[in-house]
Design a protein around this motif. Structure first.
Motif, short mmCIF file in Angstrom:
data_model
loop_
_atom_site.label_atom_id
_atom_site.label_comp_id
_atom_site.label_asym_id
_atom_site.label_seq_id
_atom_site.Cartn_x
_atom_site.Cartn_y
_atom_site.Cartn_z
N VAL A 307 6.96 4.76 1.67
CA VAL A 307 6.34 3.58 1.05
C VAL A 307 5.21 4.02 0.12
CG1 VAL A 307 5.17 1.39 1.49
CG2 VAL A 307 6.94 2.18 3.07
N ASP A 308 5.30 3.55 -1.13
CA ASP A 308 4.31 3.91 -2.14
C ASP A 308 3.18 2.85 -2.13
OD1 ASP A 308 3.38 5.18 -4.69
OD2 ASP A 308 3.82 3.15 -5.40
N ASP A 309 1.95 3.35 -2.13
CA ASP A 309 0.78 2.48 -2.02
C ASP A 309 0.75 1.40 -3.10
OD1 ASP A 309 -1.85 1.58 -1.34
OD2 ASP A 309 -2.73 3.00 -2.76
N ALA A 310 0.85 1.84 -4.35
CA ALA A 310 0.72 0.87 -5.46
C ALA A 310 1.84 -0.16 -5.40
CB ALA A 310 0.73 1.61 -6.79
N THR A 311 3.06 0.29 -5.12
CA THR A 311 4.20 -0.64 -5.08
C THR A 311 4.00 -1.64 -3.95
OG1 THR A 311 5.51 1.26 -5.72
CG2 THR A 311 6.74 -0.72 -5.12
N PHE A 312 3.59 -1.14 -2.78
CA PHE A 312 3.40 -2.02 -1.61
C PHE A 312 2.34 -3.07 -1.90
CE2 PHE A 312 0.98 -3.02 2.28
CZ PHE A 312 1.99 -3.57 3.05
N ARG A 313 1.20 -2.64 -2.42
CA ARG A 313 0.13 -3.61 -2.62
C ARG A 313 0.42 -4.57 -3.77
NH1 ARG A 313 -5.07 -1.68 -3.35
NH2 ARG A 313 -4.46 0.46 -3.81
N THR A 314 1.22 -4.10 -4.74
CA THR A 314 1.63 -5.01 -5.80
C THR A 314 2.57 -6.09 -5.23
OG1 THR A 314 1.47 -3.21 -7.36
CG2 THR A 314 2.73 -5.11 -8.11
N GLU A 315 3.45 -5.67 -4.33
CA GLU A 315 4.36 -6.64 -3.68
C GLU A 315 3.57 -7.63 -2.83
OE1 GLU A 315 7.61 -7.76 -3.42
OE2 GLU A 315 7.52 -6.68 -5.33
N MET A 316 2.56 -7.11 -2.13
CA MET A 316 1.71 -7.99 -1.33
C MET A 316 1.04 -9.03 -2.25
SD MET A 316 1.66 -7.22 1.99
CE MET A 316 0.12 -7.78 2.69
N ALA A 317 0.52 -8.55 -3.37
CA ALA A 317 -0.18 -9.45 -4.30
C ALA A 317 0.78 -10.49 -4.87
CB ALA A 317 -0.82 -8.63 -5.41
N ARG A 318 2.05 -10.08 -5.08
CA ARG A 318 3.05 -11.03 -5.58
C ARG A 318 3.25 -12.15 -4.55
NH1 ARG A 318 8.23 -11.68 -6.40
NH2 ARG A 318 8.90 -10.18 -4.83
N ARG A 319 3.04 -11.82 -3.29
CA ARG A 319 3.12 -12.81 -2.21
C ARG A 319 1.77 -13.49 -1.99
NH1 ARG A 319 7.05 -9.17 -1.58
NH2 ARG A 319 8.97 -9.86 -0.57
N ARG A 320 0.84 -13.26 -2.88
CA ARG A 320 -0.49 -13.87 -2.89
C ARG A 320 -1.34 -13.44 -1.70
NH1 ARG A 320 -1.88 -14.98 -7.34
NH2 ARG A 320 -3.10 -16.85 -6.96
N VAL A 321 -1.14 -12.21 -1.25
CA VAL A 321 -1.98 -11.66 -0.19
C VAL A 321 -2.53 -10.32 -0.68
CG1 VAL A 321 -2.13 -10.87 2.21
CG2 VAL A 321 -0.58 -12.76 1.62
N GLY A 357 7.75 -8.68 4.28
CA GLY A 357 8.49 -8.84 3.02
C GLY A 357 8.29 -7.64 2.10
N SER A 358 7.05 -7.17 2.01
CA SER A 358 6.74 -6.06 1.11
C SER A 358 7.36 -4.76 1.61
CB SER A 358 5.23 -5.90 0.95
OG SER A 358 4.67 -7.11 0.53
N LEU A 359 7.41 -4.59 2.93
CA LEU A 359 8.05 -3.38 3.48
C LEU A 359 9.56 -3.43 3.23
CD1 LEU A 359 6.20 -2.89 6.91
CD2 LEU A 359 6.01 -1.46 4.86
N MET A 360 10.14 -4.60 3.41
CA MET A 360 11.59 -4.74 3.16
C MET A 360 11.89 -4.43 1.70
SD MET A 360 12.93 -7.97 5.27
CE MET A 360 12.14 -8.55 6.69
N HIS A 361 10.99 -4.91 0.84
CA HIS A 361 11.16 -4.64 -0.59
C HIS A 361 11.13 -3.13 -0.85
CE1 HIS A 361 9.81 -4.26 -4.82
NE2 HIS A 361 10.64 -5.28 -5.00
N ALA A 362 10.33 -2.41 -0.05
CA ALA A 362 10.23 -0.95 -0.21
C ALA A 362 11.41 -0.23 0.45
CB ALA A 362 8.92 -0.44 0.37
N GLY A 363 12.32 -1.00 1.02
CA GLY A 363 13.53 -0.39 1.57
C GLY A 363 13.51 -0.17 3.07
N ARG A 364 12.46 -0.66 3.75
CA ARG A 364 12.43 -0.51 5.21
C ARG A 364 13.34 -1.55 5.86
NH1 ARG A 364 9.34 3.41 7.95
NH2 ARG A 364 8.41 1.89 9.36
#
Ligand code: PMP
Length: 381
Positions: A307-321, A357-364
């Protein structure tokens, strides 16, 4: 108190709408009797929260770092030696401040994710020669809480002043100023107190204030406790303009705290911490912090390798968290979740859903809803 954008970083924390409403009231004179009452109420509440009946409270426009600076610059003299017990980035800041003011110090750095064992303090105290010991209740970089009560019992009856950084703890975890024998407890408005940023808050013991009174060469003007003391005794007096709206907002935050009650508030913080950790564990995540040092106010979470930090936190932000990245040696390897102040079950659920959701997006591979199911038993109580 669900807000569209959920800021779950370890400060500033989400500000309750009723507090935001206070912030938007018309700005008054700092001599307005209603403002003077609000100021006094804040000082009284700070004493109550920290069980600090003997202490002199201070409230000054600024942030936690200013409060740290005020503690060191007023209470550590150039001929003194300061012992710093650091468990991370913010503990190390004491050393940077001491360097900036030419103060002599010894820095004890705990391994990241852990706190300095009391035995180490005991060993240093045997050698002696310190005028003060600076410590951090919870270091926001590592999530590690220090055994403050044990440190204080080693220091009981001794000369060294005890300076405690409560920035990431005060109002969310118990602190007993008088009983522990603290000399300074410092914090900011924007963390477990749940107010917007902008205020440096300190409680100072009579013996610490006495030391300041007997020091003639304090290198401070705005940060000088003695310039502020008359204002704390009579807030209608002037030294430097107080942030009027912010003080009124802090009063609203402290009223929420008072209505909830300290035991209930501390219990809520520990329940929420357990719920979030159960949820993260069910999603396959591990904590960075050593299990015996976990604070109730934040969690520092390791990334799984893929899991890449920037990708994960960008996904979190897309979910408004919004969660925070790692600091120092754990930048990119961990993320930090603040769970302090006025948050509750709804925020925990939204956070965990976004993490899943963000972890699933990262392929977990995660079974949807496992983290909420794991968190639920802790949230019911
Ligand atoms: N100490 C601790 C433990 C902190 O977490 C912080 C801020 N994250 C500070 C000091 C500095 O406070 P501020 O950012 O308000 O200056």
């Amino acid at each position: 108190m669900i807000q569209n954008l959920l800021t779950m970083i370890p400060g500033p924390t989400p500000v309750h709408e009723s507090i935001l409403a206070e912030l938007s009231r018309p700005t008054t004179s700092h001599q307005d009797p209603a403002f003077v009452r609000a100021f006094r109420e804040c000082l009284g509440e700070l004493q109550r929260i920290a069980m600090a009946g003997s202490a002199q409270p201070f409230m000054v426009a600024g942030s936690g770092t200013l409060a740290m600076e005020m503690a060191l610059v007023n209470l550590v003299r150039p001929e003194d030696k300061l012992l710093i017990l650091s468990q991370g980035f913010f503990g190390d800041r004491y050393a940077q401040l001491a360097e900036a003011f030419g103060l002599r110090f010894e820095l004890v750095q705990a391994e990241w994710g852990r706190a300095t064992p009391p035995e180490e303090l005991e060993r240093r105290l045997t050698r002696g020669g310190y005028a003060a010991v600076a410590m951090t209740h919870v270091d926001t970089s590592t999530g590690a809480a220090a055994p403050i009560e044990s440190y204080c019992s080693l220091l009981r009856g001794r000369e060294e002043l005890i300076i405690l950084d409560g920035v990431c703890a005060t109002g969310g975890m118990e602190e007993r100023f008088d009983e522990w024998g603290l000399d300074v407890l410092l914090t900011g408005a924007q963390k477990a107190l749940g107010a917007p940023p902008g205020l440096a808050l300190l409680l100072v013991s009579p013996r610490a204030l006495q030391k300041r009174r007997s020091s003639s060469d304090v290198r401070a003007y705005y940060a000088d406790l003695l310039r502020w003391l008359p204002i704390m005794e009579d807030p209608a007096r002037y030294f430097s303009t107080p942030p009027v709206n912010e003080v009124v907002a802090l009063r609203a935050a402290l009223r929420i705290l008072s209505e909830e009650g300290l035991p209930a508030r501390f219990l809520r913080h520990s329940r929420i911490a357990r719920a979030i950790r159960a949820g993260l564990g069910a999603a396959g995540l591990e904590l960075f912090t050593a299990p015996d040092c976990l604070a109730d106010t934040l969690s520092v979470v390791r990334y799984a390798t893929e899991v890449d930090d920037a990708t994960f936190r960008t996904e979190m932000a897309r979910r408004r968290v919004i969660v925070a990245g790692g600091l120092g040696p754990i930048a990119g390897k961990a993320f930090r979740i603040g769970h302090m102040g006025n948050i509750g079950t709804e925020e925990v659920c939204r956070l965990l859903q976004a993490v899943e959701g963000s972890l699933m997006h990262a392929g977990r591979k995660i079974d949807s809803g496992v983290s909420l199911a794991a968190a639920a038993p802790h949230l019911d109580g």
